[in-house]
Design an enzyme around this catalytic site. Structure first.
Site, short mmCIF file in Angstrom:
data_model
loop_
_atom_site.label_atom_id
_atom_site.label_comp_id
_atom_site.label_asym_id
_atom_site.label_seq_id
_atom_site.Cartn_x
_atom_site.Cartn_y
_atom_site.Cartn_z
N GLY A 187 -13.64 1.11 9.91
CA GLY A 187 -14.58 1.78 10.81
C GLY A 187 -15.83 0.99 11.13
CB SER A 188 -16.90 -2.54 10.89
OG SER A 188 -16.02 -3.31 11.67
CG ASN A 189 -15.11 -2.51 16.31
OD1 ASN A 189 -15.87 -3.13 17.06
ND2 ASN A 189 -14.07 -3.09 15.72
CG MET A 233 -4.12 0.79 11.62
SD MET A 233 -4.45 -0.76 12.52
CE MET A 233 -3.07 -1.75 11.93
CG LEU A 285 2.33 1.85 19.86
CD1 LEU A 285 3.81 1.67 20.22
CD2 LEU A 285 1.45 1.43 21.02
CB ILE A 286 -1.36 6.99 22.07
CG1 ILE A 286 -2.54 6.87 21.11
CG2 ILE A 286 -1.33 8.35 22.77
CD1 ILE A 286 -3.85 7.33 21.59
CG ASN A 315 -6.94 -0.79 21.16
OD1 ASN A 315 -7.49 -0.41 20.12
ND2 ASN A 315 -6.05 -1.77 21.15
CG HIS A 343 -5.68 -6.94 20.36
ND1 HIS A 343 -4.90 -6.42 19.36
CD2 HIS A 343 -5.31 -8.24 20.51
CE1 HIS A 343 -4.08 -7.36 18.92
NE2 HIS A 343 -4.30 -8.47 19.59
C1 GRF Z 1 -10.78 -4.61 14.73
O1 GRF Z 1 -10.61 -5.98 14.52
C2 GRF Z 1 -10.20 -4.20 16.05
O2 GRF Z 1 -10.24 -5.20 17.01
C3 GRF Z 1 -8.77 -3.88 15.70
O3 GRF Z 1 -8.83 -3.31 14.43
C4 GRF Z 1 -9.99 -3.77 13.75
C5 GRF Z 1 -10.73 -2.56 13.30
O4 GRF Z 1 -11.79 -2.90 12.46
N1 GRF Z 1 -8.15 -3.04 16.69
P1 GRF Z 1 -12.83 -1.79 12.04
O5 GRF Z 1 -12.04 -0.65 11.39
O6 GRF Z 1 -13.53 -1.35 13.28
O7 GRF Z 1 -13.75 -2.45 11.07
#
Ligand code: GRF
Length: 207
Positions: free
Chosen positions: A13-15, A91, A93-94, A109, A111
């Protein structure tokens, strides 16, 4: 206009946290209404709780098939009046057609590679193992295919000096944390770019 967001995450969940921080600092004009996760052990749940964001756990094992799992997600999104669904390390697919149709061009999303290169899991390791000198990140709309759908934004990252896949991940995630809130904010402004073309984004009409 403040965009109403749901985040779907399965892990760290860092994003998600970067988005929360950008909303709090005023850099991203969004309201995060709910975190939906398929993983009851996801650290993202702690991130949500610390920010006072409600959490909904929707686990695969509780549904006979992926379609009905996604139907449940749609019910949650509808209930909250979500306009933009932000996948951040989700993680699965929808697969639900109802969900994909109702939120067409409203699910995005991120990536950690320059798609269509290195789709799927461990994109940073794939790029490192391949010997790529440049990789990066892609923010795109989600359709039923893996890491496909129209591209909204890409950013190149020079990984030529990286000595490990871990270093590649570190360099790319720093840019992800800046880029994702910026792109979510562009939806609040009612416009974004797909493949370099300007597109308008309007509030979701009530169904
Ligand atoms: C990120 O690298 C994102 O690009 C990918 O999954 C990772 C998620 O990282 N889809 P976080 O859970 O947001 O730290």
């Amino acid at each position: 206009m403040t965009v109403k967001v749901a985040v779907l995450a399965s892990g760290r969940g860092s994003n998600f946290k970067a988005l929360i921080d950008a909303v709090e600092s005023g850099d991203c004009d969004a309201r995060i209404l709910v975190l939906i996760t398929n993983n009851p052990d996801a650290p993202a749940i702690t991130v949500a709780k610390q920010a006072g964001i409600p959490v909904e756990i929707v686990q695969r094992m509780d549904f006979p098939d992926r379609g009905s799992m996604d139907d449940r997600i749609k019910v949650i999104l509808d209930k909250h009046g979500v306009e933009l669904v932000v996948l951040a390390g989700y993680m699965l697919l929808i697969k639900g057609k109802k969900l994909l149709d109702a939120y067409k061009m409203r699910i995005i999303n991120i990536h950690p590679a320059l798609l269509p290169s290195f789709p799927g899991v461990d994109a940073q390791k794939q790029a490192f193992d391949y010997g790529a000198r440049i990789s990066g990140l892609t923010i795109h709309f989600v359709d039923e295919n893996l890491d496909a759908g129209p591209i909204i934004y890409q950013e190149a990252v020079d990984i030529s000096g990286c000595k490990s896949a871990g270093e590649v991940s570190k360099k790319i995630i720093e840019r992800e944390h800046a880029a994702y809130p910026m792109i979510v904010d562009s939806f609040s402004k009612g416009h974004y770019a797909v493949d370099g073309r300007h597109v308008r984004f309007a509030p979701k009409p009530r169904s």
